[in-house]
Motif scaffolding. Sequence first.
Motif, short mmCIF file in Angstrom:
data_model
loop_
_atom_site.label_atom_id
_atom_site.label_comp_id
_atom_site.label_asym_id
_atom_site.label_seq_id
_atom_site.Cartn_x
_atom_site.Cartn_y
_atom_site.Cartn_z
N GLU A 50 5.36 -16.21 -6.81
CA GLU A 50 4.99 -16.92 -7.98
C GLU A 50 5.88 -17.12 -8.98
OE1 GLU A 50 1.43 -15.04 -9.62
OE2 GLU A 50 0.12 -15.95 -8.02
N GLY A 51 7.21 -16.48 -8.72
CA GLY A 51 8.40 -16.64 -9.53
C GLY A 51 8.44 -15.62 -10.84
N GLN A 52 7.55 -14.75 -10.64
CA GLN A 52 7.74 -13.62 -11.90
C GLN A 52 8.58 -12.71 -11.80
OE1 GLN A 52 3.61 -12.13 -12.23
NE2 GLN A 52 2.81 -14.17 -11.70
N ILE A 53 9.19 -12.71 -10.79
CA ILE A 53 10.36 -11.43 -10.57
C ILE A 53 11.55 -12.17 -9.66
CG2 ILE A 53 9.51 -10.56 -8.54
CD1 ILE A 53 10.52 -8.37 -11.32
N ASP A 54 12.77 -11.31 -9.68
CA ASP A 54 13.88 -12.00 -9.06
C ASP A 54 13.50 -11.75 -7.42
OD1 ASP A 54 15.44 -13.29 -11.21
OD2 ASP A 54 16.03 -10.99 -11.67
N GLY A 55 13.04 -10.72 -7.43
CA GLY A 55 12.90 -10.35 -5.68
C GLY A 55 12.02 -9.11 -5.50
N THR A 56 11.64 -8.93 -4.39
CA THR A 56 10.98 -7.95 -3.89
C THR A 56 11.26 -7.29 -2.54
OG1 THR A 56 8.84 -6.58 -3.29
CG2 THR A 56 8.95 -9.00 -2.98
N PHE A 57 11.50 -5.92 -2.15
CA PHE A 57 11.96 -5.61 -1.06
C PHE A 57 11.51 -4.11 -0.81
CE2 PHE A 57 15.16 -4.21 -3.91
CZ PHE A 57 15.51 -3.00 -3.55
N PRO A 58 11.58 -3.48 0.45
CA PRO A 58 12.06 -4.11 1.54
C PRO A 58 10.88 -4.56 2.58
CG PRO A 58 11.70 -1.68 1.95
CD PRO A 58 11.57 -2.04 0.62
N TRP A 59 10.98 -6.02 2.98
CA TRP A 59 9.99 -6.84 3.74
C TRP A 59 10.76 -7.13 5.02
CZ3 TRP A 59 5.05 -6.88 1.92
CH2 TRP A 59 4.77 -6.63 0.70
N THR A 60 9.87 -7.09 5.99
CA THR A 60 10.49 -7.66 7.22
C THR A 60 10.48 -9.24 7.23
OG1 THR A 60 8.22 -7.73 8.48
CG2 THR A 60 9.43 -5.74 8.71
N ASN A 61 11.48 -9.63 8.05
CA ASN A 61 11.74 -11.29 8.06
C ASN A 61 10.87 -11.90 9.28
OD1 ASN A 61 13.10 -9.86 10.03
ND2 ASN A 61 15.08 -11.26 9.55
N THR B 90 12.21 -3.54 16.59
CA THR B 90 13.18 -3.33 15.65
C THR B 90 13.26 -4.75 14.92
OG1 THR B 90 15.14 -4.23 17.02
CG2 THR B 90 14.65 -1.84 16.85
N SER B 91 13.16 -4.57 13.46
CA SER B 91 13.17 -5.87 12.44
C SER B 91 14.19 -5.62 11.46
CB SER B 91 11.76 -6.01 12.14
OG SER B 91 11.75 -7.08 11.25
N ASN B 92 14.69 -6.46 11.15
CA ASN B 92 15.48 -6.56 9.64
C ASN B 92 14.71 -6.63 8.60
OD1 ASN B 92 18.38 -6.34 10.89
ND2 ASN B 92 18.08 -8.49 11.37
N THR B 93 14.83 -5.60 7.66
CA THR B 93 14.34 -6.05 6.25
C THR B 93 15.18 -6.91 5.23
OG1 THR B 93 15.36 -3.91 5.27
CG2 THR B 93 13.22 -3.92 6.47
N VAL B 94 14.35 -7.65 4.49
CA VAL B 94 15.38 -8.46 3.36
C VAL B 94 14.58 -8.37 2.26
CG1 VAL B 94 15.92 -10.25 5.27
CG2 VAL B 94 13.61 -10.36 4.27
#
Length: 246
Positions: free
Chosen positions: A75-86, A205-209
Motif C-alpha cells: 500500500e506504499g506506507q513503507i519503503d520496503g519489507t524483507f526478506p521475502w522470496t521472489n 533454493t530461492s533468492n530473497t529480495v
Amino acid sequence: MKQLVVSLAVLFALALHARADTFHFAIDDFPPFVDRQADGFGIGPRIVTAALASQSHQARYHFVPWPRAYRMAMEGQIDGTFPWTNQGDRHEQFLLSAPVFEHRFSLVFAPGQARPWQDFDDLDGLRFGTVAGYAIAIDFYQWIEQTGQSLEEVNSESLLFRMLAYNRFDVAAFDQLAARAYINALQDDVPLVTDLVIEDRAIETSNTVVLMPLGSERSQRLQAILAAGLAAIRADGTYDAIVSGD
C-alpha cells in the motif's frame, strides 16, 4: 586555484549530503536473518544497512507482524519489507530488489517421522504443516495441494516448531539456518524440539529480495541504490563478512 578546488570539493560534499536519504523498512523476527536482539538486527538488515551506507544513505527498521509488513509495502506506507522470496506473482504486486541473500529450504521432520525418500510421493500420508502466508518450496506445497495431503497452517514460525515437536503434524519445509535458530531458541521451553530432524538435502533454493511499492519513483530510486550498494559490498568483502558472522 587551490581555494577553487577546495570550494568545489565542499560543494560536491554538500550535494552528496543533500541527496542522502533515509529509507524505512518493515520487518519482523526471522532469526538469524532478522532478529531484533542481534547486532544490527541480524544478517538481512546488516546487509541492507551496509549496502545503503556504501551509497551514502541510511536505513531505519520498524518491527511489525509479517502480514502487516507485507500490506504496508503493497500500500506504499513503507519503503520496503524483507526478506521475502521472489516466487509466485510477487513481481506483479511489488517492485523487487536485487537478491539480498539465498534461502535453502529443507524438510524438517517431527520426532520419529524422518524417513528416506526419493520423490515427494514417498511422503504420501504424512501430515504437513506451514506458516500462513508463506510462499516457499513451491513445488513441494503444490504437490501437497494436488495430491490432497493433510496440510495445517499456523500463524507463526514458533508455533510451527512447537507443533512439530509435539507431533501435531509430521513434516514441514523451512530454511535450514532459520530452523536451527528456532530450535535453539525453543529448546529450554520445549525440550522435545531438539528431537526434530532437519535434512541436509535442500528441496529448493530461492533468492530473497526487498519488496517495494509498485508505481513509485522513490521505489525505483531505492531499487537502483540497493543494486549498486549490494554490488559494492560484495566487491569489497563486506557482504561475505556479514554472512559468515564476522
